[in-house]
Scaffold this motif. Sequence first.
Motif, PDB file in Angstrom:
ATOM      1  N   GLN A   1       0.843  -1.205   0.000  1.00  0.00           N
ATOM      2  CA  GLN A   1       0.000   0.000   0.000  1.00  0.00           C
ATOM      3  C   GLN A   1       0.877   1.253   0.000  1.00  0.00           C
ATOM      4  OE1 GLN A   1      -3.091   0.031   3.042  1.00  0.00           O
ATOM      5  NE2 GLN A   1      -3.136  -2.211   2.983  1.00  0.00           N
ATOM      6  N   TYR A   2       1.945   1.235   0.772  1.00  0.00           N
ATOM      7  CA  TYR A   2       2.856   2.382   0.828  1.00  0.00           C
ATOM      8  C   TYR A   2       3.476   2.636  -0.544  1.00  0.00           C
ATOM      9  CZ  TYR A   2       6.973   5.174   1.824  1.00  0.00           C
ATOM     10  OH  TYR A   2       7.935   6.147   1.797  1.00  0.00           O
ATOM     11  N   ARG A   3       3.925   1.593  -1.188  1.00  0.00           N
ATOM     12  CA  ARG A   3       4.572   1.751  -2.499  1.00  0.00           C
ATOM     13  C   ARG A   3       3.638   2.391  -3.520  1.00  0.00           C
ATOM     14  NH1 ARG A   3       7.627  -3.834  -1.959  1.00  0.00           N
ATOM     15  NH2 ARG A   3       9.665  -3.050  -1.271  1.00  0.00           N
ATOM     16  N   GLU A   4       2.335   2.142  -3.385  1.00  0.00           N
ATOM     17  CA  GLU A   4       1.364   2.727  -4.312  1.00  0.00           C
ATOM     18  C   GLU A   4       1.286   4.246  -4.207  1.00  0.00           C
ATOM     19  OE1 GLU A   4      -2.451   0.862  -3.929  1.00  0.00           O
ATOM     20  OE2 GLU A   4      -1.627  -1.138  -4.286  1.00  0.00           O
ATOM     21  N   VAL A   5       1.590   4.801  -3.020  1.00  0.00           N
ATOM     22  CA  VAL A   5       1.435   6.241  -2.810  1.00  0.00           C
ATOM     23  C   VAL A   5       2.753   6.967  -2.548  1.00  0.00           C
ATOM     24  CG1 VAL A   5      -0.951   6.042  -2.013  1.00  0.00           C
ATOM     25  CG2 VAL A   5       0.914   5.866  -0.357  1.00  0.00           C
ATOM     26  N   ALA A   6       3.827   6.220  -2.338  1.00  0.00           N
ATOM     27  CA  ALA A   6       5.102   6.834  -1.959  1.00  0.00           C
ATOM     28  C   ALA A   6       5.675   7.746  -3.046  1.00  0.00           C
ATOM     29  CB  ALA A   6       6.117   5.756  -1.589  1.00  0.00           C
ATOM     30  N   GLY A   7       5.592   7.332  -4.291  1.00  0.00           N
ATOM     31  CA  GLY A   7       6.161   8.135  -5.373  1.00  0.00           C
ATOM     32  C   GLY A   7       5.515   9.506  -5.485  1.00  0.00           C
ATOM     33  N   ALA A   8       4.202   9.545  -5.405  1.00  0.00           N
ATOM     34  CA  ALA A   8       3.493  10.830  -5.481  1.00  0.00           C
ATOM     35  C   ALA A   8       3.808  11.703  -4.272  1.00  0.00           C
ATOM     36  CB  ALA A   8       1.989  10.597  -5.581  1.00  0.00           C
ATOM     37  N   ALA A   9       3.956  11.073  -3.095  1.00  0.00           N
ATOM     38  CA  ALA A   9       4.302  11.834  -1.890  1.00  0.00           C
ATOM     39  C   ALA A   9       5.682  12.459  -2.018  1.00  0.00           C
ATOM     40  CB  ALA A   9       4.238  10.927  -0.661  1.00  0.00           C
ATOM     41  N   LEU A  10       6.631  11.710  -2.543  1.00  0.00           N
ATOM     42  CA  LEU A  10       7.976  12.260  -2.772  1.00  0.00           C
ATOM     43  C   LEU A  10       7.929  13.380  -3.806  1.00  0.00           C
ATOM     44  CD1 LEU A  10      10.134   9.018  -2.861  1.00  0.00           C
ATOM     45  CD2 LEU A  10      10.519  10.968  -1.339  1.00  0.00           C
ATOM     46  N   ALA A  11       7.230  13.124  -4.901  1.00  0.00           N
ATOM     47  CA  ALA A  11       7.173  14.100  -5.996  1.00  0.00           C
ATOM     48  C   ALA A  11       6.572  15.425  -5.554  1.00  0.00           C
ATOM     49  CB  ALA A  11       6.381  13.521  -7.171  1.00  0.00           C
ATOM     50  N   LYS A  12       5.666  15.389  -4.581  1.00  0.00           N
ATOM     51  CA  LYS A  12       5.047  16.615  -4.082  1.00  0.00           C
ATOM     52  C   LYS A  12       6.108  17.613  -3.604  1.00  0.00           C
ATOM     53  CE  LYS A  12       1.831  18.420  -0.682  1.00  0.00           C
ATOM     54  NZ  LYS A  12       1.017  18.164   0.498  1.00  0.00           N
ATOM     55  N   HIS A  13       7.234  17.109  -3.128  1.00  0.00           N
ATOM     56  CA  HIS A  13       8.313  17.969  -2.626  1.00  0.00           C
ATOM     57  C   HIS A  13       9.570  17.877  -3.489  1.00  0.00           C
ATOM     58  CE1 HIS A  13       6.220  19.297   0.971  1.00  0.00           C
ATOM     59  NE2 HIS A  13       5.663  18.105   0.960  1.00  0.00           N
ATOM     60  N   GLY A  14       9.391  17.443  -4.740  1.00  0.00           N
ATOM     61  CA  GLY A  14      10.509  17.390  -5.678  1.00  0.00           C
ATOM     62  C   GLY A  14      11.420  16.202  -5.486  1.00  0.00           C
ATOM     63  N   GLY A  15      11.000  15.235  -4.669  1.00  0.00           N
ATOM     64  CA  GLY A  15      11.833  14.072  -4.388  1.00  0.00           C
ATOM     65  C   GLY A  15      11.551  12.923  -5.326  1.00  0.00           C
ATOM     66  N   LYS A  16      12.492  11.994  -5.366  1.00  0.00           N
ATOM     67  CA  LYS A  16      12.306  10.768  -6.134  1.00  0.00           C
ATOM     68  C   LYS A  16      13.220   9.681  -5.589  1.00  0.00           C
ATOM     69  CE  LYS A  16      15.515  11.739  -9.898  1.00  0.00           C
ATOM     70  NZ  LYS A  16      15.690  11.742 -11.349  1.00  0.00           N
ATOM     71  N   VAL A  17      12.876   8.448  -5.909  1.00  0.00           N
ATOM     72  CA  VAL A  17      13.716   7.307  -5.554  1.00  0.00           C
ATOM     73  C   VAL A  17      14.749   7.153  -6.664  1.00  0.00           C
ATOM     74  CG1 VAL A  17      13.796   4.825  -5.142  1.00  0.00           C
ATOM     75  CG2 VAL A  17      11.850   6.167  -4.301  1.00  0.00           C
ATOM     76  N   GLU A  18      16.011   7.280  -6.302  1.00  0.00           N
ATOM     77  CA  GLU A  18      17.083   7.096  -7.284  1.00  0.00           C
ATOM     78  C   GLU A  18      17.342   5.612  -7.532  1.00  0.00           C
ATOM     79  OE1 GLU A  18      18.535   9.362  -9.107  1.00  0.00           O
ATOM     80  OE2 GLU A  18      17.623  11.068  -8.117  1.00  0.00           O
ATOM     81  N   THR A  19      17.352   4.837  -6.451  1.00  0.00           N
ATOM     82  CA  THR A  19      17.534   3.395  -6.551  1.00  0.00           C
ATOM     83  C   THR A  19      17.037   2.748  -5.276  1.00  0.00           C
ATOM     84  OG1 THR A  19      19.111   1.620  -7.072  1.00  0.00           O
ATOM     85  CG2 THR A  19      19.898   3.389  -5.648  1.00  0.00           C
ATOM     86  N   ALA A  20      16.566   1.534  -5.388  1.00  0.00           N
ATOM     87  CA  ALA A  20      16.125   0.764  -4.226  1.00  0.00           C
ATOM     88  C   ALA A  20      16.489  -0.693  -4.477  1.00  0.00           C
ATOM     89  CB  ALA A  20      14.622   0.911  -4.021  1.00  0.00           C
ATOM     90  N   THR A  21      16.861  -1.393  -3.409  1.00  0.00           N
ATOM     91  CA  THR A  21      17.268  -2.778  -3.565  1.00  0.00           C
ATOM     92  C   THR A  21      17.088  -3.551  -2.275  1.00  0.00           C
ATOM     93  OG1 THR A  21      19.052  -4.233  -4.324  1.00  0.00           O
ATOM     94  CG2 THR A  21      19.692  -2.350  -2.957  1.00  0.00           C
ATOM     95  N   GLY A  22      17.058  -4.840  -2.405  1.00  0.00           N
ATOM     96  CA  GLY A  22      17.046  -5.739  -1.265  1.00  0.00           C
ATOM     97  C   GLY A  22      18.291  -6.599  -1.251  1.00  0.00           C
TER      98      GLY A  22
END
Length: 93
Positions: free
Chosen positions: A18-39
Amino acid sequence: MIYAIAHLTVTDPDLMAQYREVAGAALAKHGGKVETATGEFTTLDGNPTPPNVAALLSFPDKESALGWANDPELADVHALRRGAGSSDIMLLG
């Protein structure tokens, strides 16, 4: 440009989804983005305890990162992340 590193240990995969579905828009609201993510991790030095997931986030500046972290309109988004497990996010700079 300023970066933040997020370490997440997921204990509730459904909430994380559920978080992943909304996280990108939340970051973008403040000019943020995920550069990379990994496990997947390779220890270069020391004996760290790796999280389930780590992400490198970018923001235009420190004020934008703090705006994302403290935005009352994003409280529900941050609550999803926190409810999905433990998360530590550090601003680099």
